[in-house]
Enzyme design. Structure first.
Site, short mmCIF file in Angstrom:
data_model
loop_
_atom_site.label_atom_id
_atom_site.label_comp_id
_atom_site.label_asym_id
_atom_site.label_seq_id
_atom_site.Cartn_x
_atom_site.Cartn_y
_atom_site.Cartn_z
N HIS A 12 -30.12 -0.38 1.30
CA HIS A 12 -29.90 0.87 2.01
C HIS A 12 -31.26 1.52 2.24
O HIS A 12 -32.23 1.20 1.56
CB HIS A 12 -28.98 1.82 1.23
CG HIS A 12 -29.43 2.07 -0.19
ND1 HIS A 12 -30.37 3.02 -0.52
CD2 HIS A 12 -29.06 1.48 -1.35
CE1 HIS A 12 -30.56 3.01 -1.83
NE2 HIS A 12 -29.79 2.08 -2.36
N LYS A 37 -27.49 5.88 10.14
CA LYS A 37 -27.80 6.53 8.87
C LYS A 37 -27.87 5.51 7.74
O LYS A 37 -26.98 4.68 7.57
CB LYS A 37 -26.73 7.58 8.55
CG LYS A 37 -27.02 8.39 7.30
CD LYS A 37 -25.97 9.45 7.07
CE LYS A 37 -26.28 10.25 5.81
NZ LYS A 37 -25.25 11.27 5.53
N ASP A 233 -16.26 -0.36 -20.59
CA ASP A 233 -14.83 -0.53 -20.35
C ASP A 233 -14.34 0.33 -19.20
O ASP A 233 -13.30 0.03 -18.60
CB ASP A 233 -14.04 -0.18 -21.62
CG ASP A 233 -14.19 -1.22 -22.71
OD1 ASP A 233 -14.64 -2.35 -22.40
OD2 ASP A 233 -13.88 -0.90 -23.87
#
Length: 386
Positions: A12, A37, A233
């Protein structure tokens, strides 16, 4: 004349940064040229714009440096998938496709597309690139540097001591214990898009009260020495990369908010989500203050630099400045992966540039181009053509 190009891409916020004789000539995110974007693509438009602004050609590049090690990244991704078997089986094709596709061969792609010798295209280290983007752009001769993000090759959090033109690693926290991934998973639970909606969560937190702080405390355990651990978890980084959280988290906090629905903070249901956001934000702030104190202590420095995607959380940064004990705080404008392109170039240069005094590092706005874009979008524009 020594010309160095730093590049970040593939995940990104792709970007390019150009140094000429050790000084910043231009730095630009690909999204500014592509108009997409967070564009992760190889930043060819940004590279071309940087070269034009500096008045140099790709043939004059002494070195092109990618901001991280793609081979180490592949090893970590595959190791985490194997460890999570059999739950990660459905993620293997997508992960392999991503890592063995454009990401693994990014160095060859850059050499080919820029027309430079492959031996002149190298790679750096993700968190060192982050650290360099902050320290070498800062006005500090000596400082503690804290880097916090989702994950680089293997590291999620790093502490460095910056001194003159050097950066010394003073400690790291490895994947999967990550404040960035912790915040991202809750961003997805709140119905926002990961790597895009985190700033919305930071804003949403202001509308809530941290009444779920105890529940969030089950997810993130803070230690007195500044380190932290996630209760894995509650997360599913390897088995569900779309949201990053497990069914156990929904059992604790309730069902995920459906994406793209309008918000009504006058209603009880959305106020509850805002309260979870406030609790999440408070937990992140406490972790960042604790890490900052640790960084200052182990480096023996008074000034602090922050970088990495989590350093884009301005509310947490303000609390770090108030409560960590640092004398001065510096956060570069491109604290995330975009700015790491500049950090990688700094590391290759080996020279201390002038301190960064402005975020206006890209190309100037062309009025004629802006008017043409307005015309294409059906918008009215004021001003005269040159």
């Amino acid at each position: 004349m020594a010309v160095i190009l730093g590049v970040s891409a593939g995940y990104h916020d792709a970007a390019a940064a150009l140094l000429v004789d050790g000084e910043i000539a231009c730095a630009l995110s690909e999204e500014r040229r592509s108009r997409c974007k967070g564009d992760p693509a190889v930043p060819l438009r940004a590279i071309a714009a940087c070269l034009r602004r500096a008045g140099v050609t790709a043939g004059e590049l002494a070195e092109v440096v990618f901001y991280e090690n793609p081979y180490a990244k592949l090893e970590r991704v595959m190791t985490s998938l194997v460890r999570a078997m059999p739950g990660s089986l459905r993620q293997v094709p997508r992960a392999l496709g991503a890592q063995l596709g454009s990401k693994l061969w990014i160095l060859d792609t850059l050499a080919q597309r820029l027309g430079v010798e492959r031996k002149r295209v190298t790679f750096g280290d993700h968190h060192r690139s982050h650290a360099a983007s902050a320290f070498f752009a800062s006005p500090f001769e000596r400082a503690a540097v804290l880097t916090v993000d989702g994950v680089g090759e293997e590291v999620t959090t790093g502490i460095f001591r910056g001194d003159g033109a050097t950066l010394e690693s003073m400690g790291t926290i490895p994947y999967p214990h990550s404040l960035g991934l912790f915040y991202a998973a809750l961003t997805a639970w709140l119905g926002f898009e990961v790597n895009d909606g985190e700033y919305k969560v930071m804003g949403l937190a202001a509308f809530g009260a941290p009444r779920f702080r105890a529940e969030i405390g089950r997810l993130l355990r803070l230690s007195r020495d500044g380190s932290f651990e996630l209760d894995l978890d509650y997360f599913a980084f390897a088995t569900d990369t779309d949201v990053g959280f497990s069914k156990k988290l929904e059992q604790l906090l309730g069902p995920r908010r459906a994406p793209h629905l309008p918000w009504d903070l006058t209603g009880e249901r959305d106020r509850r989500y805002a309260d979870v956001a406030a609790s999440l934000q408070e937990a992140l702030e406490e972790a960042m203050v604790s890490l900052a104190r640790r960084a200052l202590a182990v480096t023996g420095c008074e000034d602090l630099c922050l970088a990495g995607g989590v350093a884009l959380n301005a509310v947490a940064n303000a609390r770090v400045l108030r409560e960590s004990g640092c004398l001065r705080l510096f956060v570069p404008p491109g604290a995330g992966d975009a700015g790491a392109a500049m950090g990688a170039a700094f590391l290759v240069s080996g020279r201390r540039p002038k301190p960064l005094v402005s975020a206006a590092l890209g190309v100037e706005i062309d009025n004629d181009e802006a008017r043409t874009l307005c015309d294409e979008l059906g918008l009215r524009a004021r001003g005269r053509r040159r």
